[in-house]
Design a protein around this motif. Structure first.
Motif, short mmCIF file in Angstrom:
data_model
loop_
_atom_site.label_atom_id
_atom_site.label_comp_id
_atom_site.label_asym_id
_atom_site.label_seq_id
_atom_site.Cartn_x
_atom_site.Cartn_y
_atom_site.Cartn_z
N GLU A 166 0.96 -1.13 0.08
CA GLU A 166 -0.01 0.03 0.01
C GLU A 166 0.94 1.23 -0.08
OE1 GLU A 166 -2.71 1.48 3.51
OE2 GLU A 166 -3.87 -0.09 2.41
N VAL A 167 0.74 2.18 -0.85
CA VAL A 167 1.62 3.25 -1.39
C VAL A 167 0.72 4.52 -1.13
CG1 VAL A 167 3.54 2.16 -2.19
CG2 VAL A 167 1.89 3.00 -3.58
N GLU A 168 1.49 5.61 -0.48
CA GLU A 168 1.05 7.07 -0.47
C GLU A 168 1.75 7.56 -1.75
OE1 GLU A 168 -1.06 8.21 1.62
OE2 GLU A 168 -1.26 6.38 3.00
N PRO A 169 1.20 8.81 -2.20
CA PRO A 169 1.93 9.51 -3.27
C PRO A 169 3.15 9.80 -3.11
CG PRO A 169 -0.45 10.44 -2.47
CD PRO A 169 0.09 9.38 -1.66
N SER A 170 3.96 9.89 -1.86
CA SER A 170 5.11 10.06 -1.42
C SER A 170 5.72 8.66 -0.63
CB SER A 170 5.44 11.05 -0.67
OG SER A 170 5.06 12.26 -1.48
N THR A 171 6.77 8.04 -1.38
CA THR A 171 7.25 7.00 -0.60
C THR A 171 8.71 7.26 -0.50
OG1 THR A 171 5.45 5.41 -1.71
CG2 THR A 171 7.56 4.41 -1.05
N ASP A 172 9.08 6.87 0.87
CA ASP A 172 10.63 6.92 1.02
C ASP A 172 11.35 5.72 0.81
OD1 ASP A 172 13.17 7.12 2.19
OD2 ASP A 172 12.31 7.85 4.31
#
Length: 164
Positions: free
Chosen positions: A111-117
């Motif tokens: 599950e990813v957000e628009p900004s991934t580290d």
């Protein structure tokens, strides 16, 4: 490279079929450093994005590097060659995992957000891949200096039992 340059939109990376690769010092991974005997060397990683015919977004992740762990038998340094290959299905927060993917052990859903580290993701994958009990193939446990024979705690209990 700065820490900010490793924050990206993984879904866009997959949609565009882009690739990100880098080599970073092991000491850049704070949680990983806590599990190492020596935080030396580098980790090389690569993210390759892909969109399949059904429109599903994937990222193929490859990680390589040598990590210095502590052998749990002899307590000396052991170099563990870290090699991680993983295929990740990218899903939106709250999105249900497709039924056909539940049975596929070769792909992990993420599950990813628009900004991934990316560094945090690499660190997570390495921590999951690390051996629980690192050790050399052939080594001996350390020997206590000046002690010929260790007294068993059960022998002490046997002596106490005999006095009662």
């Amino acid at each position: 490279m700065s820490q900010e340059s490793f924050i990206t939109d993984l879904r866009a990376l997959a949609r565009d079929g882009r690739r990100v690769q880098a080599t970073v010092p092991v000491e850049s991974f704070g949680r990983l450093v806590e599990s190492l005997l020596e935080p030396v060397g580098t980790m090389t990683f690569e993210f390759q994005g892909e969109r399949d015919d059904e429109g599903k977004l994937y990222v193929d992740l490859s990680i390589r590097g040598d990590l210095v762990l502590q052998c749990q038998r002899c307590l000396e340094a052991v170099v563990w060659p870290c090699e991680v290959q993983n295929r990740l299905l990218l899903i939106r927060p709250g999105e249900a995992l497709p039924e056909d993917e539940l049975e596929n052990d070769e792909i992990d859903a993420l599950e990813v957000e628009p900004s991934t580290d990316l560094l945090a993701l690499v660190e997570d994958e390495v921590l999951l891949a690390m051996p629980l009990v690192p050790r050399h193939n052939d080594c001996e446990p350390p020997v206590k200096a000046g002690v010929d024979e260790e007294i068993s705690p059960f022998a002490v209990l046997r002596q106490l039992r005999g006095k009662v």
